[in-house]
Design a protein around this motif. Structure first.
Motif, PDB file in Angstrom:
ATOM      1  N   THR A   1      32.942  45.921  39.698  1.00 26.69           N
ATOM      2  CA  THR A   1      33.670  47.181  39.473  1.00 26.69           C
ATOM      3  C   THR A   1      33.140  48.320  40.346  1.00 26.69           C
ATOM      4  OG1 THR A   1      34.111  46.508  37.222  1.00 26.69           O
ATOM      5  CG2 THR A   1      34.257  48.856  37.659  1.00 26.69           C
TER       6      THR A   1
ATOM      7  N   GLY B   1      38.685  49.167  39.276  1.00 28.64           N
ATOM      8  CA  GLY B   1      38.255  48.499  38.049  1.00 28.64           C
ATOM      9  C   GLY B   1      39.161  47.317  37.787  1.00 28.64           C
TER      10      GLY B   1
ATOM     11  N   GLY C   1      40.711  43.233  43.229  1.00 32.03           N
ATOM     12  CA  GLY C   1      40.924  42.812  44.617  1.00 32.03           C
ATOM     13  C   GLY C   1      40.877  43.971  45.600  1.00 32.03           C
TER      14      GLY C   1
ATOM     15  N   ASP D   1      36.882  33.757  33.961  1.00 31.41           N
ATOM     16  CA  ASP D   1      37.583  32.867  33.014  1.00 31.41           C
ATOM     17  C   ASP D   1      36.643  32.379  31.921  1.00 31.41           C
ATOM     18  OD1 ASP D   1      40.094  32.974  34.031  1.00 31.41           O
ATOM     19  OD2 ASP D   1      39.875  31.222  35.314  1.00 31.41           O
TER      20      ASP D   1
ATOM     21  N   ARG E   1      35.596  35.154  29.689  1.00 30.02           N
ATOM     22  CA  ARG E   1      36.587  35.641  28.715  1.00 30.02           C
ATOM     23  C   ARG E   1      36.570  34.799  27.437  1.00 30.02           C
ATOM     24  NH1 ARG E   1      40.623  37.210  33.747  1.00 30.02           N
ATOM     25  NH2 ARG E   1      39.613  39.238  34.061  1.00 30.02           N
TER      26      ARG E   1
ATOM     27  N   TYR F   1      36.095  45.578  28.698  1.00 31.47           N
ATOM     28  CA  TYR F   1      35.369  44.907  29.797  1.00 31.47           C
ATOM     29  C   TYR F   1      35.777  43.448  29.966  1.00 31.47           C
ATOM     30  CZ  TYR F   1      31.393  43.826  26.443  1.00 31.47           C
ATOM     31  OH  TYR F   1      30.591  43.424  25.424  1.00 31.47           O
ATOM     32  N   GLU F   2      35.435  42.926  31.137  1.00 34.18           N
ATOM     33  CA  GLU F   2      35.855  41.582  31.586  1.00 34.18           C
ATOM     34  C   GLU F   2      37.380  41.441  31.592  1.00 34.18           C
ATOM     35  OE1 GLU F   2      33.370  38.264  30.847  1.00 34.18           O
ATOM     36  OE2 GLU F   2      31.636  39.522  30.391  1.00 34.18           O
TER      37      GLU F   2
HETATM   38  N1  COS Z   1      40.598  31.190  39.066  1.00 35.10           N
HETATM   39  C1  COS Z   1      40.612  30.858  40.374  1.00 35.10           C
HETATM   40  N2  COS Z   1      41.333  31.542  41.321  1.00 35.10           N
HETATM   41  C2  COS Z   1      42.044  32.591  40.873  1.00 35.10           C
HETATM   42  C3  COS Z   1      42.072  32.985  39.530  1.00 35.10           C
HETATM   43  C4  COS Z   1      41.299  32.242  38.601  1.00 35.10           C
HETATM   44  N3  COS Z   1      41.273  32.577  37.323  1.00 35.10           N
HETATM   45  N4  COS Z   1      42.871  34.070  39.403  1.00 35.10           N
HETATM   46  C5  COS Z   1      43.338  34.342  40.634  1.00 35.10           C
HETATM   47  N5  COS Z   1      42.838  33.446  41.519  1.00 35.10           N
HETATM   48  C6  COS Z   1      43.144  33.380  42.941  1.00 35.10           C
HETATM   49  C7  COS Z   1      44.647  33.228  43.117  1.00 35.10           C
HETATM   50  O1  COS Z   1      45.038  31.879  43.050  1.00 35.10           O
HETATM   51  C8  COS Z   1      44.849  33.824  44.484  1.00 35.10           C
HETATM   52  O2  COS Z   1      44.466  32.869  45.442  1.00 35.10           O
HETATM   53  P1  COS Z   1      45.522  32.372  46.569  1.00 35.10           P
HETATM   54  O3  COS Z   1      45.813  33.602  47.370  1.00 35.10           O
HETATM   55  O4  COS Z   1      44.778  31.337  47.317  1.00 35.10           O
HETATM   56  O5  COS Z   1      46.720  31.877  45.819  1.00 35.10           O
HETATM   57  C9  COS Z   1      43.818  34.939  44.548  1.00 35.10           C
HETATM   58  O6  COS Z   1      42.808  34.596  43.583  1.00 35.10           O
HETATM   59  C10 COS Z   1      44.412  36.289  44.242  1.00 35.10           C
HETATM   60  O7  COS Z   1      44.979  36.255  42.946  1.00 35.10           O
HETATM   61  P2  COS Z   1      46.054  37.311  42.483  1.00 35.10           P
HETATM   62  O8  COS Z   1      47.147  37.363  43.512  1.00 35.10           O
HETATM   63  O9  COS Z   1      46.440  36.991  41.087  1.00 35.10           O
HETATM   64  O10 COS Z   1      45.248  38.694  42.555  1.00 35.10           O
HETATM   65  P3  COS Z   1      45.694  40.146  42.101  1.00 35.10           P
HETATM   66  O11 COS Z   1      44.915  41.071  42.949  1.00 35.10           O
HETATM   67  O12 COS Z   1      47.171  40.294  42.048  1.00 35.10           O
HETATM   68  O13 COS Z   1      45.275  40.315  40.563  1.00 35.10           O
HETATM   69  C11 COS Z   1      43.860  40.318  38.642  1.00 35.10           C
HETATM   70  C12 COS Z   1      44.233  39.739  39.998  1.00 35.10           C
HETATM   71  C13 COS Z   1      44.528  41.606  38.261  1.00 35.10           C
HETATM   72  C14 COS Z   1      44.172  39.267  37.624  1.00 35.10           C
HETATM   73  C15 COS Z   1      42.361  40.558  38.825  1.00 35.10           C
HETATM   74  O14 COS Z   1      42.170  41.598  39.736  1.00 35.10           O
HETATM   75  C16 COS Z   1      41.626  40.830  37.548  1.00 35.10           C
HETATM   76  O15 COS Z   1      41.291  39.913  36.793  1.00 35.10           O
HETATM   77  N6  COS Z   1      41.312  42.118  37.307  1.00 35.10           N
HETATM   78  C17 COS Z   1      40.463  42.481  36.208  1.00 35.10           C
HETATM   79  C18 COS Z   1      39.071  42.569  36.704  1.00 35.10           C
HETATM   80  C19 COS Z   1      38.080  42.496  35.635  1.00 35.10           C
HETATM   81  O16 COS Z   1      38.142  41.673  34.752  1.00 35.10           O
HETATM   82  N7  COS Z   1      37.101  43.377  35.736  1.00 35.10           N
HETATM   83  C20 COS Z   1      36.033  43.370  34.828  1.00 35.10           C
HETATM   84  C21 COS Z   1      34.790  43.323  35.632  1.00 35.10           C
HETATM   85  S1  COS Z   1      33.488  42.495  34.874  1.00 35.10           S
HETATM   86  S2  COS Z   1      33.000  43.563  33.343  1.00 35.10           S
END
Ligand code: COS
Length: 388
Positions: free
Chosen positions: A127, A132, A136, A245, A248, A367-368
Motif C-alpha cells: 500500500t 490502496g 496495481g 488469497d 483472505r 485491510y487485505e
Molecule cells: N492470483 C493470481 N493472479 C492474479 C490474481 C490472483 N488472485 N488476481 C489477479 N491476478 C492476475 C490476473 O490474472 C492478471 O494477470 P494477467 O494479466 O496475466 O491476466 C493480473 O494479475 C492483473 O489482474 P487484474 O486485471 O484483476 O488487476 P486489477 O488491477 O484490475 O485489479 C484488484 C486487481 C483490484 C483485485 C487488486 O488490485 C486488489 O486486490 N486490490 C486490493 C489490494 C489489497 O488487498 N490491499 C491490501 C494490502 S495488504 S493489507
C-alpha cells in the motif's frame, strides 16, 4: 495438495493455542491496550510455541500447517485480542508467504528459518499514500542501475514495519507500463541504507499492533533481491495477489475467532444482567440478537473451512477466498454491533471488553482488500466464469 501436519500433532497444537489464548493472552489484553505494546515475555512464549512459523514448511524450521489447519489455529488464537495475532500475522501470512510461494531456493534458505523462529519479522509493503485498493497502480519505483536496482517511494500503513527485519516490497520496475504489469516484488532487508520507518500510526483499535509509513530514499539493492529471481521481473503483482488469497482465508478465520468471543461475552452478559425482573436473556428481542450472532458465526466458520479445504486441494481459491473475506468480516461487524447492543449503555464504556473488541474488528472489513474490492473480485469472476 497441502496436507499439513499429522492429526495428533495438530490436535495438540489446537489445545496448546486454546489454553495460551485463554490463560495467557486474554488476561494481558488490558495491559496491551494501556501500554500499546505486547509484553516481551508473551512474545518469547509465542516464539517458543512456534507460532511465528505456523505456515512455514518444516524443511525450513516451521510447523508447516495446511490452510485448513491454519484456519482452525488462527480462529483459536483470535479468541484473544487481534493485536497478538498481528505480531505473528505477517510471518505466518502476507509478509512471508511470498517467499514460501515464489522464493528461490537461496531466498528460502536465507530467510525462512529465521522467519519461522520469529527472529526476523517480515512486512508486506504494498500500500502507498495514493494507491490502496488500486494495488496495481503503485508508484514506488525500482530503477535499474547496472546490476542493481535503486528504490524510491513511500509505503503506508505497513504492519510490523517498526519491528521488520525484511520487507516484501512491491515497486514499479517498468515505468512505461501502467497497472499490474511492470511491478516487481523485492526482498529488502530493513537495515539497507536509505530506509526510514516513521512513527507508528495512531489507530481506532488493535493497540499493540503497529503500522507505519516506510520511506525508501535511493535504496540500492542487488538483482538477487527480486523475489523469485530475475525471471520474476515485472511479475510481482501476481505474487501479491496469490499471497492475499491465502491471507483472505486467514482474515476470515480471525473474524470467526473474534465473533465467538463477542458472542460468548454477550451471552454471559444476557444471563447475568437483570431488567424487568428477570435476566435480559429471557427477553425474546435479546434472544433475537444472540440468535443472529450465532447464525452468522456458524455460516462464517463453515465458509472459512470449506475455502481452506479448496485451497489445500487445488492450490488456489480466488473467488471463494474473496467470498470468505467479504462474508466473514461483514459478519463479525454485525456480531460486534449486536454484542455491544446486548450490553446496553455498559457496552459503550471502556471498562467492558466489548467496547475494545468492537473497535478492534472494524479494520477487518478494510485491510487485505476492502469489502468493496472483494465484491468487485467476486462480481468480475462470476461474470467471467459464466461467459467462459
Ligand atoms: N492470483 C493470481 N493472479 C492474479 C490474481 C490472483 N488472485 N488476481 C489477479 N491476478 C492476475 C490476473 O490474472 C492478471 O494477470 P494477467 O494479466 O496475466 O491476466 C493480473 O494479475 C492483473 O489482474 P487484474 O486485471 O484483476 O488487476 P486489477 O488491477 O484490475 O485489479 C484488484 C486487481 C483490484 C483485485 C487488486 O488490485 C486488489 O486486490 N486490490 C486490493 C489490494 C489489497 O488487498 N490491499 C491490501 C494490502 S495488504 S493489507
Amino acid at each position: 495438495m497441502l496436507t499439513g501436519v499429522e492429526e495428533d500433532v495438530f490436535a495438540q497444537l489446537v489445545t496448546a493455542v486454546d489454553r495460551f489464548a485463554k490463560e495467557r493472552l486474554i488476561p494481558a489484553e488490558r495491559q496491551v491496550e494501556e501500554e500499546n505494546e505486547i509484553p516481551p515475555e508473551i512474545v518469547a512464549e509465542m516464539k517458543d510455541m512456534g507460532l511465528f512459523g505456523l505456515s512455514t514448511p518444516q524443511e525450513f524450521g516451521g510447523i508447516g500447517v495446511s490452510a485448513s489447519q491454519e484456519a482452525v489455529l488462527i480462529e483459536t488464537l483470535c479468541y484473544a485480542s487481534l493485536s497478538f495475532r498481528s505480531l505473528i500475522g505477517t510471518n505466518v501470512g502476507i509478509g512471508a508467504q511470498g517467499i514460501v510461494m515464489d522464493g528461490t531456493p537461496e531466498q528460502k534458505d536465507e530467510w525462512l528459518h529465521r522467519i519461522a523462529a520469529g527472529d526476523v519479522i517480515t512486512s508486506f509493503a504494498l500500500t502507498e499514500p495514493d494507491n490502496g485498493s488500486d494495488a496495481g497502480g503503485i508508484r514506488t519505483s525500482a530503477r535499474r542501475d547496472g546490476s542493481d536496482f535503486v528504490i524510491n517511494g513511500t509505503k503506508r500503513y505497513i504492519t510490523n514495519a517498526v519491528k521488520a527485519g525484511v520487507f516484501t516490497l512491491f515497486a514499479r520496475t517498468d515505468p512505461d507500463k501502467s497497472g499490474a504489469d511492470g511491478v516487481t516484488a523485492f526482498l529488502v532487508p530493513a537495515d539497507t541504507p536509505g530506509i526510514t520507518v516513521a512513527r507508528p500510526d495512531r489507530k481506532l483499535g488493535q493497540r499493540g499492533a503497529k503500522t507505519s509509513d516506510v520511506i525508501f530514499d535511493d535504496v540500492r539493492i542487488p538483482e538477487s533481491a527480486i523475489l523469485g529471481g530475475p525471471d520474476k521481473l515485472n511479475q510481482g503483482f501476481r505474487t501479491a495477489m496469490k499471497v492475499l488469497d491465502r491471507g483472505r482465508i486467514h482474515v476470515g478465520a480471525m473474524s470467526v475467532g473474534q465473533g465467538q468471543r463477542m458472542l460468548d461475552i454477550a451471552t454471559d452478559y444476557a444471563l447475568d444482567r437483570k431488567q424487568f425482573g428477570k435476566p435480559i436473556g429471557e427477553h425474546q428481542l435479546v434472544q433475537g440478537l444472540l440468535a443472529d450472532c450465532q447464525a452468522d458465526l456458524h455460516a462464517a466458520r463453515a465458509l472459512v473451512r470449506a475455502t481452506a479445504d479448496t485451497f489445500d486441494r487445488e492450490g488456489k481459491a480466488i473467488l471463494q477466498a474473496s467470498c470468505t473475506k467479504y462474508f466473514c468480516t461483514e459478519a463479525v461487524g454485525r456480531i460486534a454491533d449486536r454484542a455491544l447492543q446486548v450490553h446496553g449503555g455498559a457496552g459503550y464504556m471502556a471498562e467492558y471488553d466489548i467496547e475494545r473488541l468492537y473497535r478492534d474488528v472494524r479494520v477487518l472489513r478494510i485491510y487485505e482488500g476492502t469489502s468493496q474490492i472483494q465484491q468487485m473480485i467476486i462480481g468480475r469472476r462470476t461474470l467471467a466464469e459464466r461467459a467462459a
